[in-house]
Design a protein around this motif. Structure first.
Motif, PDB file in Angstrom:
ATOM      1  N   VAL A   1       0.832  -1.206   0.000  1.00 34.58           N
ATOM      2  CA  VAL A   1       0.000   0.000   0.000  1.00 34.58           C
ATOM      3  C   VAL A   1       0.866   1.255   0.000  1.00 34.58           C
ATOM      4  N   GLY A   2       1.916   1.251   0.806  1.00 37.36           N
ATOM      5  CA  GLY A   2       2.784   2.424   0.896  1.00 37.36           C
ATOM      6  C   GLY A   2       3.801   2.256   1.994  1.00 37.36           C
ATOM      7  N   THR A   3       4.492   3.335   2.334  1.00 40.92           N
ATOM      8  CA  THR A   3       5.516   3.294   3.379  1.00 40.92           C
ATOM      9  C   THR A   3       5.307   4.432   4.365  1.00 40.92           C
ATOM     10  N   VAL A   4       5.902   4.236   5.541  1.00 44.86           N
ATOM     11  CA  VAL A   4       5.915   5.287   6.562  1.00 44.86           C
ATOM     12  C   VAL A   4       7.348   5.428   7.048  1.00 44.86           C
TER      13      VAL A   4
ATOM     14  N   HIS B   1       8.939  10.130  10.665  1.00 45.92           N
ATOM     15  CA  HIS B   1       7.552  10.602  10.626  1.00 45.92           C
ATOM     16  C   HIS B   1       6.714   9.874  11.674  1.00 45.92           C
ATOM     17  N   LEU B   2       6.950   8.568  11.797  1.00 45.75           N
ATOM     18  CA  LEU B   2       6.218   7.760  12.771  1.00 45.75           C
ATOM     19  C   LEU B   2       6.459   8.259  14.191  1.00 45.75           C
ATOM     20  N   LEU B   3       7.732   8.496  14.541  1.00 40.83           N
ATOM     21  CA  LEU B   3       8.078   8.856  15.921  1.00 40.83           C
ATOM     22  C   LEU B   3       7.671  10.284  16.288  1.00 40.83           C
ATOM     23  N   ARG B   4       7.417  11.105  15.289  1.00 43.46           N
ATOM     24  CA  ARG B   4       7.011  12.494  15.570  1.00 43.46           C
ATOM     25  C   ARG B   4       5.496  12.661  15.627  1.00 43.46           C
ATOM     26  N   THR B   5       4.754  11.562  15.430  1.00 44.10           N
ATOM     27  CA  THR B   5       3.291  11.637  15.341  1.00 44.10           C
ATOM     28  C   THR B   5       2.643  11.096  16.622  1.00 44.10           C
TER      29      THR B   5
ATOM     30  N   ILE C   1      -2.137   4.945  10.863  1.00 42.73           N
ATOM     31  CA  ILE C   1      -1.009   4.778   9.935  1.00 42.73           C
ATOM     32  C   ILE C   1      -1.395   5.228   8.526  1.00 42.73           C
ATOM     33  N   SER C   2      -2.649   5.037   8.153  1.00 45.95           N
ATOM     34  CA  SER C   2      -3.093   5.418   6.799  1.00 45.95           C
ATOM     35  C   SER C   2      -2.916   6.910   6.541  1.00 45.95           C
ATOM     36  N   ASN C   3      -2.874   7.711   7.618  1.00 42.69           N
ATOM     37  CA  ASN C   3      -2.696   9.159   7.460  1.00 42.69           C
ATOM     38  C   ASN C   3      -1.243   9.546   7.206  1.00 42.69           C
ATOM     39  N   LEU C   4      -0.312   8.597   7.397  1.00 44.07           N
ATOM     40  CA  LEU C   4       1.116   8.896   7.255  1.00 44.07           C
ATOM     41  C   LEU C   4       1.714   8.304   5.974  1.00 44.07           C
ATOM     42  N   LEU C   5       0.893   7.658   5.185  1.00 45.28           N
ATOM     43  CA  LEU C   5       1.385   6.916   4.028  1.00 45.28           C
ATOM     44  C   LEU C   5       2.080   7.797   2.999  1.00 45.28           C
TER      45      LEU C   5
END
Length: 470
Positions: free
Chosen positions: A202-205, A209-213, A219-223
């Motif tokens: 589907v995509g990547t994160v 970006h993950l650790l700042r959220t 997760i779908s909002n960070l794709l």
């Protein structure tokens, strides 16, 4: 203070020198290991290799005698890092694997990432390969067989199947908890892959970006949906160009159905680039791309014989051209002295142009859209150099033999042959590539033949016309 003093010897003991100032393995270290292998001194061997990088361990293996290499691995057992076998020449690795038991190989590859394990196992013949796979757990066997089933030279062979994939409906908090609590994650990873329940990519994160959220965010909002992907059947050199072009550190690998099957990382791509460059350099010199320093003498001689024989045939062709002017050569000995200069200068100029053309074709910088511009550029370069060297060689020849006409002859021949060199240096690699023949392998012989034949014919033919020779 008490903790620091409790192990003073370890802190003050100097590190053992592994490589000398030239980057080679220290001879004293090789001698120490060789002696330890002879005496079955496992304690010494463990002390040497415990903190050694796999690249250094691989270099140490290559420095040992043939019979000492498998003995070292057997003595160290589980303390030997099988990753070191990916750092040695193919011939050395094959010799080692032939001497090791299937059980030893199975135990060694079990601890490796799948890309390294596949890289080692692909050197085994089919029977030995299956014997090793049978000693692995079903899950391990499936992971390795998946890579081995892809054609050699494709991304599927070099990908790492250990990936981190999470569903798009997870939250950031769930993903972070998963990363903290899961024991068998890859040793290194740079991003999180996102796949649907059917495992379609589907995509990547990105990790940053993950650790700042915030934890509740989905997760779908960070794709990053525009992420570059690699197909498992894609050629490795094409993959390497993608990494180079888009500055990638890692890329997801998908199968024909779009399912996530692995990841390609920059360390593997660097190896691919190095191997491709090494192959091109060898093939331009008429050397088998698979040739290694450790290959047997008879094997090397046999592999080089073919191209040397072809060069011999083309040399006779050039000599036949000179034979057509035997009478003229007997009338003016200076022609025999100067003719090789024209041919040699043309050969060197053609090699320069050919090298640029072959490399540009290999990196896909040269194609139908710019071949005419490249051709024109090389023709102009050849003309300018031809005129320059015509003046130089013309003056030298005229002064050397006190014959102004001879200077004019060699000057004209030099211009003609350097133009022929420029034309052949571009046209031959491009034509070979267009018809599916590797230009790195075949160009050299054809190009030098053209410059030899044209050089001799232009020089001796011009001399016959201008000097009135019969």
């Amino acid at each position: 203070m008490v903790e620091a003093d409790s192990a003073p010897d370890r802190a003050l003991t100097p590190a053992r020198a592994i490589r000398d100032e030239d980057g080679a393995i220290e001879p004293r270290l090789v001698e120490e290991v060789s002696q330890a292998v002879l005496l079955s001194d496992v304690t010494t061997l463990r002390s040497v290799v415990e903190d050694m990088h796999e690249a250094d361990l691989g270099a140490l293996l290559e420095a040992l005698d043939t019979e000492e290499r498998p003995r070292l691995i057997s003595l160290l057992g589980s303390d030997f890092d099988f990753t070191a076998l990916t750092e040695v020449d193919d011939a050395v690795r094959e010799e080692i694997l032939e001497e090791l038991s299937a059980e030893t190989v199975a135990e060694g590859v079990r601890e490796l990432d799948t890309d390294d394990a596949v890289y080692i196992l692909e050197d085994l013949d089919e029977a030995d390969k299956q014997e090793v796979l049978e000693r692995l757990t079903p899950a391990e066997r499936v992971a390795l067989q998946q890579g081995l089933d892809y054609p050699e030279g494709t991304a599927g062979r070099r990908m790492q199947t250990e990936v981190i994939a999470v569903p798009p409906f997870w939250t950031v908090g769930q993903t972070i908890d998963y990363l903290r609590e899961t024991a068998d994650l890859p040793d290194r990873f740079f991003e999180i892959f996102v796949a649907d329940p059917a495992h379609h990519f589907v995509g990547t994160v990105r990790l940053d970006h993950l650790l700042r959220t915030k934890r509740p965010v989905s997760i779908s909002n960070l794709l990053e949906e525009e992420r570059r992907v690699v197909r498992a059947t894609e050629d490795l050199e094409d993959v390497a160009r993608q990494f180079q072009r888009y500055n990638l550190v890692a890329a997801p690998v998908i199968d024909d159905a779009g399912r996530l099957v692995g990841v390609m990382t920059i360390d593997d791509v660097v190896d691919v680039i190095e191997e491709a460059a090494d192959d091109d350099v060898k093939q331009l010199g008429g050397v088998n791309a698979a040739e290694e320093l450790s290959d047997p003498v008879a094997q090397i001689a046999k592999s080089r014989f073919r191209w040397l024989f072809i060069n011999l045939v083309t040399a006779f062709l050039a000599a036949a051209v000179m034979g057509l002017f035997e009478a003229q050569l007997s009338q003016l000995v200076a022609l025999a002295i100067l003719a090789p200069i024209v041919a040699s200068q043309g050969g060197n100029a053609a090699t320069q142009t050919m090298t640029v053309a072959v490399r540009s074709l290999a990196t896909q910088e040269l194609g139908a859209w710019n071949v005419r511009r490249f051709f024109t550029r090389e023709l102009i370069v050849a003309l300018l150099n031809g005129i320059a060297f015509a003046l130089i060689t013309g003056v030298v020849a005229a002064l050397w033999f006190s014959h102004a006409g001879l200077g004019l002859v060699i000057g004209i021949a030099m211009v003609i042959n350097l133009i022929a060199a420029g034309l052949a240096g571009v046209a031959i690699p491009v034509l070979l590539d267009r018809y599916g023949v590797d230009p790195a392998v075949s160009s050299g012989t054809f190009v030098t033949t053209v410059t030899d034949v044209v050089g001799f014919f232009a020089f001796l033919g011009t001399a016959t016309i201008l000097l009135g020779l019969n």
